[in-house]
Scaffold this motif. Structure first.
Motif, PDB file in Angstrom:
ATOM      1  N   THR A   3     116.145  41.603 -27.273  1.00 17.53           N
ATOM      2  CA  THR A   3     115.644  41.094 -28.111  1.00 17.53           C
ATOM      3  C   THR A   3     114.752  41.673 -29.143  1.00 17.53           C
ATOM      4  OG1 THR A   3     113.336  41.406 -27.130  1.00 17.53           O
ATOM      5  CG2 THR A   3     114.919  39.603 -25.754  1.00 17.53           C
ATOM      6  N   PHE A   4     114.568  40.794 -29.975  1.00 23.38           N
ATOM      7  CA  PHE A   4     113.721  41.316 -31.111  1.00 23.38           C
ATOM      8  C   PHE A   4     112.676  40.093 -31.263  1.00 23.38           C
ATOM      9  CE2 PHE A   4     115.767  37.490 -33.351  1.00 23.38           C
ATOM     10  CZ  PHE A   4     114.834  36.839 -34.119  1.00 23.38           C
ATOM     11  N   THR A   5     111.152  40.931 -31.621  1.00 26.23           N
ATOM     12  CA  THR A   5     109.850  40.257 -31.666  1.00 26.23           C
ATOM     13  C   THR A   5     109.657  39.872 -33.519  1.00 26.23           C
ATOM     14  OG1 THR A   5     109.456  41.718 -29.703  1.00 26.23           O
ATOM     15  CG2 THR A   5     107.708  40.834 -31.350  1.00 26.23           C
ATOM     16  N   HIS A  12     112.740  36.782 -29.177  1.00 25.91           N
ATOM     17  CA  HIS A  12     113.556  36.368 -29.263  1.00 25.91           C
ATOM     18  C   HIS A  12     115.040  36.708 -29.048  1.00 25.91           C
ATOM     19  CE1 HIS A  12     110.992  33.340 -31.823  1.00 25.91           C
ATOM     20  NE2 HIS A  12     110.329  33.785 -32.232  1.00 25.91           N
ATOM     21  N   PRO A  13     115.639  36.224 -27.837  1.00 30.79           N
ATOM     22  CA  PRO A  13     117.009  37.163 -27.920  1.00 30.79           C
ATOM     23  C   PRO A  13     118.109  36.611 -28.699  1.00 30.79           C
ATOM     24  CG  PRO A  13     117.193  34.532 -26.532  1.00 30.79           C
ATOM     25  CD  PRO A  13     115.364  34.685 -27.408  1.00 30.79           C
ATOM     26  N   LEU A  14     118.599  37.947 -28.801  1.00 31.94           N
ATOM     27  CA  LEU A  14     119.758  38.232 -29.758  1.00 31.94           C
ATOM     28  C   LEU A  14     121.273  38.125 -28.836  1.00 31.94           C
ATOM     29  CD1 LEU A  14     118.225  41.981 -30.649  1.00 31.94           C
ATOM     30  CD2 LEU A  14     118.913  39.393 -32.529  1.00 31.94           C
ATOM     31  N   GLY A  49     117.190  37.684 -38.617  1.00 35.59           N
ATOM     32  CA  GLY A  49     116.322  37.636 -39.289  1.00 35.59           C
ATOM     33  C   GLY A  49     115.012  36.868 -39.573  1.00 35.59           C
ATOM     34  N   GLU A  50     114.306  37.733 -39.447  1.00 39.35           N
ATOM     35  CA  GLU A  50     112.612  37.059 -39.791  1.00 39.35           C
ATOM     36  C   GLU A  50     111.841  37.302 -40.892  1.00 39.35           C
ATOM     37  OE1 GLU A  50     108.970  34.880 -38.848  1.00 39.35           O
ATOM     38  OE2 GLU A  50     109.200  37.384 -38.837  1.00 39.35           O
ATOM     39  N   TYR A  57     123.500  43.844 -34.166  1.00 42.06           N
ATOM     40  CA  TYR A  57     123.350  43.076 -32.736  1.00 42.06           C
ATOM     41  C   TYR A  57     123.140  44.175 -31.915  1.00 42.06           C
ATOM     42  CZ  TYR A  57     125.776  39.253 -34.296  1.00 42.06           C
ATOM     43  OH  TYR A  57     126.444  38.078 -34.408  1.00 42.06           O
ATOM     44  N   ALA A  58     122.837  45.259 -31.622  1.00 40.42           N
ATOM     45  CA  ALA A  58     122.311  46.533 -30.932  1.00 40.42           C
ATOM     46  C   ALA A  58     120.566  46.130 -30.446  1.00 40.42           C
ATOM     47  CB  ALA A  58     122.403  47.640 -31.481  1.00 40.42           C
ATOM     48  N   GLY A  59     119.799  45.052 -31.464  1.00 47.15           N
ATOM     49  CA  GLY A  59     118.827  45.369 -30.929  1.00 47.15           C
ATOM     50  C   GLY A  59     117.753  45.932 -32.801  1.00 47.15           C
ATOM     51  N   ASN A  60     118.507  46.727 -33.853  1.00 46.47           N
ATOM     52  CA  ASN A  60     117.436  47.742 -34.704  1.00 46.47           C
ATOM     53  C   ASN A  60     117.644  46.767 -35.971  1.00 46.47           C
ATOM     54  OD1 ASN A  60     118.660  50.279 -33.609  1.00 46.47           O
ATOM     55  ND2 ASN A  60     120.368  49.825 -34.518  1.00 46.47           N
TER      56      ASN A  60
END
Length: 462
Positions: A3-5, A12-14, A49-50, A57-60
């Motif tokens: 996920t990303f915050t 949010h899920p990737l 993006g946000e 895709y690795a969440g980096n």
């Protein structure tokens, strides 16, 4: 699940991990990339993006310190711009340019209202290269002349006339498909072609050189002079005092149209609606794109002075585009104006530039042997990297590639590893984050770049 915050703290899920492999396969198998040797590149798959951040895709997470291509002024996935596009798509997705359209007309009016005095109309295009193409066409048709003067250190686009006018090495392989292109040296005090020692000398001598070029080319053959108000990719070259006013005087003296290329610096990048507002250059035509709607849907255009517009009152303008003033693009443009005014974007850009970016970068000149000069305005800065501060030898050669460019590649890799995606060109690093970047992120990103400069320092003579 990865996920990303976002900036509001929501997760949010990737896409699933396997999705990256498919993205890479499709890209490498079928996408032909610009300005690249296709077998030597490995584009980063971007999942989301946000705001001022994007994720792989690795969440980096990466702070976007280049605003993609200095166009994402309001950042990734701005909710107001996304909503405007969705609402417009639900009502009227497209309409041909020969018909009147509410958002097209509203955006044209909003642009004219913030343009310098004397501007009357807007011709919409799909991007910056087309904007410059059509500005030149207007100049030629209204003057009956053919030649157009542009700087060696410039980029105006990759279509036929635009690439002919471009000065940087991207022009070389394309030749000069427009025979009317003529180049001259613009002001660049740090590497002055005029051996100037002060900004005032640089301005005076650059104007004398420009006038001599006009005279040698024949004033009656020259339709226009096109100048990036602040030269963008080729150095963030801020015009010295009096230069743009001098260009205006030369254009008046010889009956030449002055085109201000604001594709990169228009719509807030310098803390002004148009960069020209900071320098009082008074052009006849202003070209724009990028920041007018952050590139959410392709859009550019030409803001036309009353004098040029009147030339086409009874004489048809020979030019047009199927998607000129596309409603989805214009809806995002109207929303951009609303966000700028509601959130005080221009004011915050001036504040962040003066209070945080400028003093931070100027300290680097004293703390890093590789930093020769910094220059810029608002949220648009260049850091010139050198091997020797005394001789000003660039960290990498002009138009370097391969092993010659390795020091800049190592610097960029260090920044990316620490979570900042930088903008580099030849021996320069540019600072151009989204205009909505939070102060904390801005400070953090600058700190990462500060640390990454230690890699460049290894190649400099202290």
């Amino acid at each position: 699940m990865t996920t990303f915050t976002d900036r509001h703290g929501a997760s949010h899920p990737l896409p699933a991990p396997g999705a990256e492999a498919q993205v890479r396969a499709d890209d490498r198998g079928h996408v032909f990339h610009s300005w690249s040797a296709q077998g030597l590149i490995d584009p980063l798959p971007v999942a989301a993006g946000e705001g001022s951040t994007f994720w792989d895709y690795a969440g980096n997470a990466y702070l976007d310190f280049s605003s993609q291509l200095v166009n994402l002024n309001l950042g990734h996935q701005h909710p107001d711009l996304v909503a405007a596009i969705q609402q417009q798509a639900g009502r009227l997705s497209t309409i041909q340019p020969a018909m009147a359209n509410d958002v097209r007309g509203e955006l044209a009016r909003l642009i004219v209202e913030v343009a310098p005095e004397g501007f009357q109309k807007v011709f919409f295009t799909n991007g910056g290269a087309e904007a410059n193409e059509y500005a030149v066409r207007m100049a030629r048709q209204s003057t009956g002349r053919h030649k157009v003067l542009s700087m060696y250190r410039s980029y105006h686009g990759s279509t036929a006339t635009a690439i002919s006018l471009t000065g940087d090495p991207r022009r070389w392989a394309n030749g000069t498909p427009d025979s009317g292109a003529v180049r001259f040296f613009g002001p660049y005090l740090y590497r002055s072609p005029f051996h100037a020692e002060t900004p005032e000398q640089e301005s005076e001598r650059a104007l004398a050189h420009l006038e001599q070029t006009i005279q040698l080319e024949g004033p009656a053959t020259i339709a226009a002079i096109i100048i990036e108000t602040v030269v963008g990719t080729n150095g963030v070259l801020v015009p010295p005092p009096g230069y743009l006013q001098g260009v205006r005087e030369l254009c008046d003296r010889y009956g030449i149209v002055y085109i201000a290329d604001e594709v990169m610096v228009g719509f807030g990048r310098l803390g002004e609606w148009f960069g020209i507002d900071a320098y009082d250059g008074r052009p006849d035509l202003i070209t724009f794109a990028k920041g007018v709607n952050s590139g959410y849907v392709p859009l550019g255009g030409v803001v036309i002075s009353e004098r040029i517009a009147q030339a086409f009152d009874t004489t048809p303008f020979a030019g047009g585009l199927t998607y000129s003033g596309h409603p989805l693009a214009c809806a995002a443009g109207v929303a951009t104006f609303e966000v700028f005014r509601r959130d005080g974007i221009l004011e915050r850009v001036r504040d962040l530039g003066e209070r945080i970016v400028e003093p931070t970068l100027r300290r680097w000149v004293d703390t890093h042997p590789s930093v020769g000069e910094v220059r810029g305005r608002g949220l648009f800065w260049a850091v010139e990297l050198v091997r020797d501060k005394e001789t000003r030898e660039p960290l990498v050669p002009f138009n370097a590639s391969g092993a010659d460019a390795a020091p800049m590649g190592a610097f960029a890799a260090a920044a990316k590893k620490a979570g900042v995606w930088p903008f580099t060109h030849f021996n320069r690093m540019h600072v151009a984050p989204p205009l909505v970047i939070g102060e904390e992120d801005l400070v953090r990103g600058l700190a990462v770049l500060d640390e990454a400069l230690s890699v460049a320092d290894e190649h400099a003579r202290s």
